[in-house]
Design a protein around this motif. Structure first.
Motif, PDB file in Angstrom:
ATOM      1  N   ARG A 157      38.709  -3.857 -68.042  1.00  0.00           N
ATOM      2  CA  ARG A 157      39.251  -2.622 -67.747  1.00  0.00           C
ATOM      3  C   ARG A 157      40.564  -2.333 -67.175  1.00  0.00           C
ATOM      4  N   ASP A 158      41.180  -3.469 -66.384  1.00  0.00           N
ATOM      5  CA  ASP A 158      42.154  -3.099 -65.576  1.00  0.00           C
ATOM      6  C   ASP A 158      43.490  -3.757 -66.355  1.00  0.00           C
ATOM      7  N   ALA A 169      43.320 -10.550 -68.619  1.00  0.00           N
ATOM      8  CA  ALA A 169      41.729 -11.216 -68.669  1.00  0.00           C
ATOM      9  C   ALA A 169      41.624 -11.978 -69.714  1.00  0.00           C
ATOM     10  N   ILE A 220      38.675 -14.765 -70.244  1.00  0.00           N
ATOM     11  CA  ILE A 220      37.535 -13.815 -70.608  1.00  0.00           C
ATOM     12  C   ILE A 220      37.614 -13.499 -71.938  1.00  0.00           C
ATOM     13  N   ASN A 255      23.641  -5.890 -59.142  1.00  0.00           N
ATOM     14  CA  ASN A 255      23.724  -7.334 -58.978  1.00  0.00           C
ATOM     15  C   ASN A 255      24.777  -7.943 -60.244  1.00  0.00           C
ATOM     16  N   ILE A 256      24.825  -7.199 -61.252  1.00  0.00           N
ATOM     17  CA  ILE A 256      25.575  -7.792 -62.377  1.00  0.00           C
ATOM     18  C   ILE A 256      27.063  -7.407 -62.108  1.00  0.00           C
ATOM     19  N   ARG A 312      32.922  -8.891 -62.962  1.00  0.00           N
ATOM     20  CA  ARG A 312      34.202  -9.153 -62.849  1.00  0.00           C
ATOM     21  C   ARG A 312      34.831  -9.400 -64.182  1.00  0.00           C
ATOM     22  N   MET A 317      35.558  -5.531 -65.412  1.00  0.00           N
ATOM     23  CA  MET A 317      36.653  -4.945 -64.386  1.00  0.00           C
ATOM     24  C   MET A 317      37.938  -5.559 -64.938  1.00  0.00           C
ATOM     25  N   ALA A 318      38.053  -6.822 -65.094  1.00  0.00           N
ATOM     26  CA  ALA A 318      39.291  -7.234 -65.484  1.00  0.00           C
ATOM     27  C   ALA A 318      39.760  -6.711 -66.822  1.00  0.00           C
ATOM     28  N   ARG A 368      28.482  -7.200 -59.183  1.00  0.00           N
ATOM     29  CA  ARG A 368      29.325  -8.111 -58.274  1.00  0.00           C
ATOM     30  C   ARG A 368      29.373  -9.625 -58.709  1.00  0.00           C
ATOM     31  N   GLY A 369      28.890  -9.953 -60.061  1.00  0.00           N
ATOM     32  CA  GLY A 369      28.699 -11.453 -60.413  1.00  0.00           C
ATOM     33  C   GLY A 369      29.920 -11.427 -61.298  1.00  0.00           C
ATOM     34  N   ARG A 370      29.751 -12.633 -62.270  1.00  0.00           N
ATOM     35  CA  ARG A 370      30.794 -12.871 -62.907  1.00  0.00           C
ATOM     36  C   ARG A 370      31.051 -12.135 -64.246  1.00  0.00           C
ATOM     37  N   ILE A 371      29.903 -11.515 -64.693  1.00  0.00           N
ATOM     38  CA  ILE A 371      30.102 -10.707 -65.822  1.00  0.00           C
ATOM     39  C   ILE A 371      30.490  -9.303 -65.306  1.00  0.00           C
TER      40      ILE A 371
END
Lengths: 262, 354
Positions: B212-213, B218, B223, B198-199, B206, B209-210, B201-204
């Protein structure tokens, strides 16, 4: 060009900006006014300081002197987070998408600042968190429709061709519903068709959403056609500022591009 | 039954954003839960519970936690053993010092203590990345090894430095048989896996992952890197701290500081890498693989009728284990999760090639 698009008052003012890296003066005494709803192009030879200027506007670089006034607030430096909160979004010269994430998720990150659900609800993915996801998904789908990328919404962006990646990056910036959109070479490396598409999107964004656009571009045809105003930089100095026609006939600009006999 | 979403039309974003939007996936996960909660308890032997199922579920939880940090947020950590140790020793200290507390609540407190330590040792990540951060977390590993063996207070001044605990008892119900222990671990793992999913796939998720990438992009989106990184450290160390407390209380029963040394950190990191960085199910598969492989390598020669000395088996086991890890990383760097994904994509088209 758009019919009832009115260019308004100055929304962003750069005053006497200086930026240096070690001994290199990337920007010296640059002053630029950006007016509401206009499309402003920044051009100049390589290394002229165009990207540095964008980086100053959205707070990646902090100028050594000078000030940035945005919507009446003057500051010596922006911070990237503040710039984002106040409605400045951008794209990058080298695509800066989140490669491991899908197109949908990339654009959803653009809405981060508008999402408020607390940690607890996100753990459960219920209530506020779920409603918020759906509500913002609707908004993101509008952008996906606008950019005509419906068929790739679940594709990881790393797998997309270059032109589409640029489009997704524009989408991510648009998701924040910015007031000023900074585009760093949005058409670099594109073929003619992709450039036409991108130009159309830029004009539509400006027209439909009233977004102020500051763009850096090397394709003079595109620059002259799209922009209301052109600023020319060379070696960190501003050497031209005016309508495309004025800039085209500016002797200093011609010299900078074509070289001059010493 | 074909694995195919044809004909499953979604009419709302809610349906499209479900954890398992494809019906076959939902059936599949239900079957797994059924196997985990109903079939295995009926058929598994006591040995299987003790040697395989309990360690796999607990290590699965630790791998889940580390995957949040390394796989989703891109912050390399070699301090997993340390966070597990903090969770275990904190739970122990809460239990002996405040005996009225419910043991499960003590586990949570252990996890929260690990969270605090995680945030503290996550601060270097704001300035350093990659290998340098790995070295910084390694320092935590050595520090906890030292602290828990040298500072008597943590072990309640037991002369040998090792700790032995009674089976956990909650509201008069003692988790003293392998089956009960297994149920406890599996339940906790299932809940945490759901929370993790759940975490992410939500805002946190993302935001992680942002970061990270592409951390610069980001930040420009709004962010805050500090928030993203420290929250990843916090959530990750909470998971790992709980796994540590379970490892100590449920699996080991008595332990010394060496139980949480650098080898634990490495094996959990292997689980995450082999299972698949940035995948919830991958971490679980990695945990199963890394736990089962040595056992299988150990049993295989005798099962096939070879007479090999135990010393040789031990060495062979280490060699084959290492070779397999290298093989896996060379063939599929993205781990089991990626293999699983490829299989699903192929199944979608099967029996047609395109």
């Amino acid at each position: 060009m758009a019919g009832d698009r009115r260019i308004g008052e100055t929304i962003l003012r750069l005053d006497d900006i200086c930026l240096s890296f070690g001994g290199v003066n990337a920007l010296s005494n640059i002053s630029i006014d950006v007016k509401e709803h206009e499309i402003l192009a920044i051009i100049g030879p390589n290394g002229a300081g165009k990207s540095s200027l964008l980086n100053v506007i959205n707070g990646v670089y902090h100028p050594s002197s000078g000030s940035v006034t945005y919507k009446g607030q003057t500051r010596n430096q922006m911070r990237p987070h503040d710039a984002a909160t106040q409605g400045i979004a951008r794209t990058f010269q080298n695509i800066a998408l989140f490669k491991g994430m899908s197109v949908l998720n990339n654009i959803m990150t653009g809405r981060t600042l508008k999402m408020k659900a607390g940690f607890f609800w996100q753990c459960l993915h219920l209530g506020k968190a779920r409603n918020e996801e759906i509500e913002h998904r609707k908004k993101v789908e509008e952008i996906i429709d606008f950019l005509q990328i419906q068929s790739i919404r679940k594709t990881p962006v790393g797998r997309l061709p270059y032109g589409l990646q640029k489009r997704v990056e524009l989408g991510r910036a648009l998701a924040a519903e910015p007031e000023i959109l900074l585009l760093d070479e949005p058409m670099a490396g594109m073929n003619i068709e992709e450039k036409e598409d991108m130009s159309r999107f830029i004009l539509d964004v400006n027209d439909e959403f009233g977004t102020t656009i500051v763009l850096i571009e090397h394709d003079m045809g595109v620059v002259m056609d799209l922009s209301d105003r052109v600023v020319v930089l060379d070696y960190g100095k501003k050497i031209g500022d005016g309508t495309p026609d004025e800039v085209r006939n500016n002797q200093e600009v011609i010299d900078a591009y074509l070289g001059v006999a010493h | 039954m074909f694995y195919r979403e044809t004909g499953q039309f979604k009419t709302s974003y809610q349906a499209d954003q479900a954890i398992f939007p494809i019906r076959q996936d939902r059936i599949f996960i239900l079957i797994w839960l059924l196997i985990g909660f109903a079939v295995i308890p009926l058929v598994a032997s006591e040995y299987a519970f003790r040697a395989i199922l309990i360690p796999v579920t607990i290590m699965g939880l630790a791998a889940l936690g580390l995957n949040i940090l390394v796989g989703y947020c891109g912050q390399v950590s070699l301090g997993t053993g340390a966070f597990m140790a903090v969770g275990a020793y904190a739970a122990y200290n809460f239990m002996i010092r405040v005996p009225e507390l419910n043991p499960l609540f003590c586990f949570v407190l252990g996890g929260l203590t690990a969270t605090g330590v995680g945030i503290l040792f996550g601060i270097p990540s704001l300035r350093i990345k990659g290998f340098y951060l790995a070295v910084a977390t390694l320092a935590l590993q050595f520090f906890t090894d030292w602290a828990f063996s040298r500072i008597g207070w943590f072990t309640n001044y037991t002369p040998s430095g090792s700790i032995a605990v009674q089976p956990v008892e909650v509201f008069g119900f003692a988790f003293n048989t392998p089956l009960r222990k297994y149920f406890l671990c599996l339940t906790i793992l299932s809940i945490f896996a759901l929370v993790a999913k759940n975490i992410v796939r939500g805002r946190i998720g993302r935001a992680w992952m942002a970061t990270r990438d592409m951390d610069v992009a980001a930040e420009i989106i709004g962010i805050r890197p500090m928030y993203a990184k420290l929250s990843a450290f916090a959530v990750s160390s909470f998971f790992i701290g709980i796994a540590g407390a379970l490892w100590a209380y449920i699996y080991l029963g008595s332990w010394e500081p060496l139980a949480f040394d650098i080898n634990v950190s490495f094996s959990v990191l292997f689980m995450v890498i082999i299972g698949g960085l940035g995948s919830i199910v991958g971490g679980l598969m990695g945990a199963a693989f890394i736990t089962l492989l040595p056992l299988m390598l150990n049993q295989l020669p005798s099962a096939m009728g070879f007479e090999i000395s135990t010393a040789l088996i031990k060495h062979l086991e280490i060699m084959i284990f290492g070779a397999l890890i290298i093989f896996f990383l060379a063939v599929e760097p993205l781990g089991f999760a990626r293999l699983w994904q490829i299989a699903k994509e192929k199944l979608r088209l099967w029996p047609f090639p395109h």
